[in-house]
Write an enzyme that holds these catalytic residues in place. Structure first.
Site, PDB file in Angstrom:
ATOM      1  N   CYS A  76       3.158  -4.639   6.756  1.00  0.00           N
ATOM      2  CA  CYS A  76       2.800  -4.515   5.274  1.00  0.00           C
ATOM      3  C   CYS A  76       4.141  -4.001   4.564  1.00  0.00           C
ATOM      4  O   CYS A  76       5.165  -3.587   5.058  1.00  0.00           O
ATOM      5  CB  CYS A  76       1.815  -3.493   5.105  1.00  0.00           C
ATOM      6  SG  CYS A  76       0.124  -4.229   5.592  1.00  0.00           S
ATOM      7  N   HIS A 136       0.925  -1.174  -0.025  1.00  0.00           N
ATOM      8  CA  HIS A 136      -0.192  -0.151   0.092  1.00  0.00           C
ATOM      9  C   HIS A 136       0.914   1.132  -0.099  1.00  0.00           C
ATOM     10  O   HIS A 136       2.103   1.319   0.345  1.00  0.00           O
ATOM     11  CB  HIS A 136      -1.075   0.014   1.039  1.00  0.00           C
ATOM     12  CG  HIS A 136      -0.428  -0.092   2.674  1.00  0.00           C
ATOM     13  ND1 HIS A 136       0.265   0.943   2.949  1.00  0.00           N
ATOM     14  CD2 HIS A 136      -0.125  -0.939   3.359  1.00  0.00           C
ATOM     15  CE1 HIS A 136       0.918   0.453   4.341  1.00  0.00           C
ATOM     16  NE2 HIS A 136       0.719  -0.401   4.464  1.00  0.00           N
TER      17      HIS A 136
END
Length: 491
Positions: free
Chosen positions: A466, A444
């Site tokens: 992430c 992301h």
């Protein structure tokens, strides 16, 4: 007077003739009587003569002992044992020779040849000139069992390296068809039978022993014309003719008559048949073994990444897994139908390709140690960037290595951690581009709180797991990537 004299003369002549004839008959009768007496005398003398000797044409163990006394016969027969040479004929067409002396065999003087003399009818001595009388005595030889066995075991044909065991006739699957392979005799000697044959040959005065004719070789227990073999052949054609091929990364896996033949059952009468329970058990075992070659989720895979580097990684949720129970049922249906062809297994998950470790030529490569990402599309790198991954020095936040797949694409998502007991969230982070591949871990954008990426930032100031990308990179990746694209992470 003259006439009477002539008549008397005739009568006298007749009387003389009759008298001579009677004398001749009496003489011939006497001669016949004398001859008969002579013949009887000769016959009785002969009978007396052969009362202590063997009749003419009497053979003991192929040795002519006619006219010999018991002692003379023993002397002659002893030579057939003490100095006897025996030829051993083997099934390869060659021979070896052994002597009585080699085998520790000696003549047995306490034998049964006296029984032959005892049983003979000496009054049949004339008939014996014309009729051969064969006799076999089995106890002419005395032997040392140890010497005999040691000598026999030293023969060339008895050495272990030349002893080829017999092979049973069998049904085999060759060139896509069942055939009956004939039995093979081999060359393994039955030592006990061979020893007995040798002892008997010496005892009987034989000059040779054909070991094959004397059945001294171990024989196959099954021959091609045996009912059991024929039954198996027919059952194989009926129940085991399927040819099922599976395509796997390590090569084709083929289930055919070679294996299915062993799945057949046999009843008490020797008849082969298909037991469905046994077939299911065997199919389950086969599928379990097949799964090891088909299952790739979490397994080790090797692929070629950026800069032509060969990389090996394990773990993750990318790949396929065989659904064993469903595959067993489908496989059995194909077997029962005797199908021939390639079978597509029942699996969950999928791989993009069988090439490049299952990744194919379109995938996201994430170098967690180098903190750099490449997006390979159709064999070309169309996007690359530095990033920041999970905080390495915090095991709970460290990004795990492994092969995964992109399972969603989402815009403007708020990322949150696991809810705390008080109902609050440990963090709430809005992102514009959300590309998850491992549960709550995904790629992301992170430009709203980061200005630098790459290097060693991830060691102590990384993400919660992430892959943090610059916003422009995340946007390009979002617009170019498709769901199910492989994502491979490694250190």
């Amino acid at each position: 007077m003259d006439n009477m004299s002539n008549g008397e003369a005739v009568l006298d002549c007749d009387k003389n003739k009759k008298l001579k004839k009677k004398r001749k008959i009496r003489k011939e009768f006497i001669i016949i009587i004398v001859l008969l007496i002579g013949i009887v005398a000769i016959y009785l003398v002969g009978s007396f003569y052969f009362n202590k000797k063997f009749l003419n044409s009497t053979y003991i163990n192929d040795v002519n002992v006619g006219g010999l006394t018991l002692n003379e016969a023993n002397e002659m027969l002893s030579k057939t044992v003490d100095d006897h040479m025996l030829e051993l004929k083997f099934n390869d067409g060659t021979s070896e020779f052994v002597s009585g002396k080699d085998l520790g065999i000696k003549y047995n003087t306490d034998n049964d040849i006296a029984q032959v003399l005892k049983k003979q009818n000496s009054f049949a001595w004339i008939q014996a000139f014309f009729i051969k009388n064969d006799n076999t005595i089995n106890n002419l030889a005395l032997l040392d069992e140890t010497t005999l066995k040691n000598k026999v075991l030293s023969l060339n044909h008895l050495q272990e390296e030349v002893q080829i065991p017999p092979e049973d006739a069998k049904v085999e699957y060759i060139n896509n068809e069942f055939i009956i392979q004939n039995e093979v005799a081999g060359s393994t000697i039955d030592q006990d039978k061979m020893l007995e044959a040798i002892k008997l040959a010496f005892s009987e005065g034989k000059t040779s022993v054909d070991l094959q004719a004397q059945k001294c070789y171990l024989e196959p227990s099954l021959k091609a014309n045996d009912t059991k073999v024929q039954q198996l052949y027919e059952a194989a054609k009926q129940y085991a003719s399927a040819v099922i091929t599976y395509k796997t990364k390590s090569g084709d896996v083929i289930l055919d008559g070679n294996t299915l033949l062993s799945w057949l059952s046999v009843d008490e009468s020797g008849k082969y048949y298909r037991d469905d329970d046994v077939f299911k058990e065997k199919a389950t075992e086969f599928v379990s073994s097949l799964a090891k070659k088909i299952n790739s989720i979490g397994g080790t895979r090797t692929f070629v990444g950026a800069n032509n580097r060969t990389i090996t990684v394990s773990g993750g949720n990318y790949g396929i897994r065989l659904q064993n129970s469903k595959e067993v049922n489908g496989l059995l249906e194909d077997i029962y139908a005797n199908k021939v062809g390639v079978r597509t297994p029942v699996t969950t998950g999928k791989e993009a390709s069988t090439d490049n470790g299952g990744l194919g030529n379109t995938f996201v490569e994430v170098d967690l140690k180098g903190q750099h990402m490449w997006y390979h599309k159709d064999g070309q790198i169309v996007l690359e960037s530095d990033f920041v991954s999970g905080t390495y020095n915090d095991p709970e936040r460290r990004t795990p290595a492994g092969a995964y797949y992109l399972y969603n694409k989402e815009r403007n998502r708020v990322l949150r951690g696991t809810k705390l007991p008080d109902g609050t969230w440990p963090y709430e982070t809005p992102v514009s581009y959300w590309l998850p591949f491992n549960k709550g871990i995904g790629l992301h954008d992170s430009s709203s709180w980061r200005s630098k990426w790459g290097g060693t930032i991830y060691m102590n100031n990384g993400s919660h797991g992430c892959i943090n990308l610059p916003t422009n990179i995340a946007a390009q990746l979002y617009n170019n990537i498709e769901i199910n694209c492989p994502v491979v992470c490694y250190y």
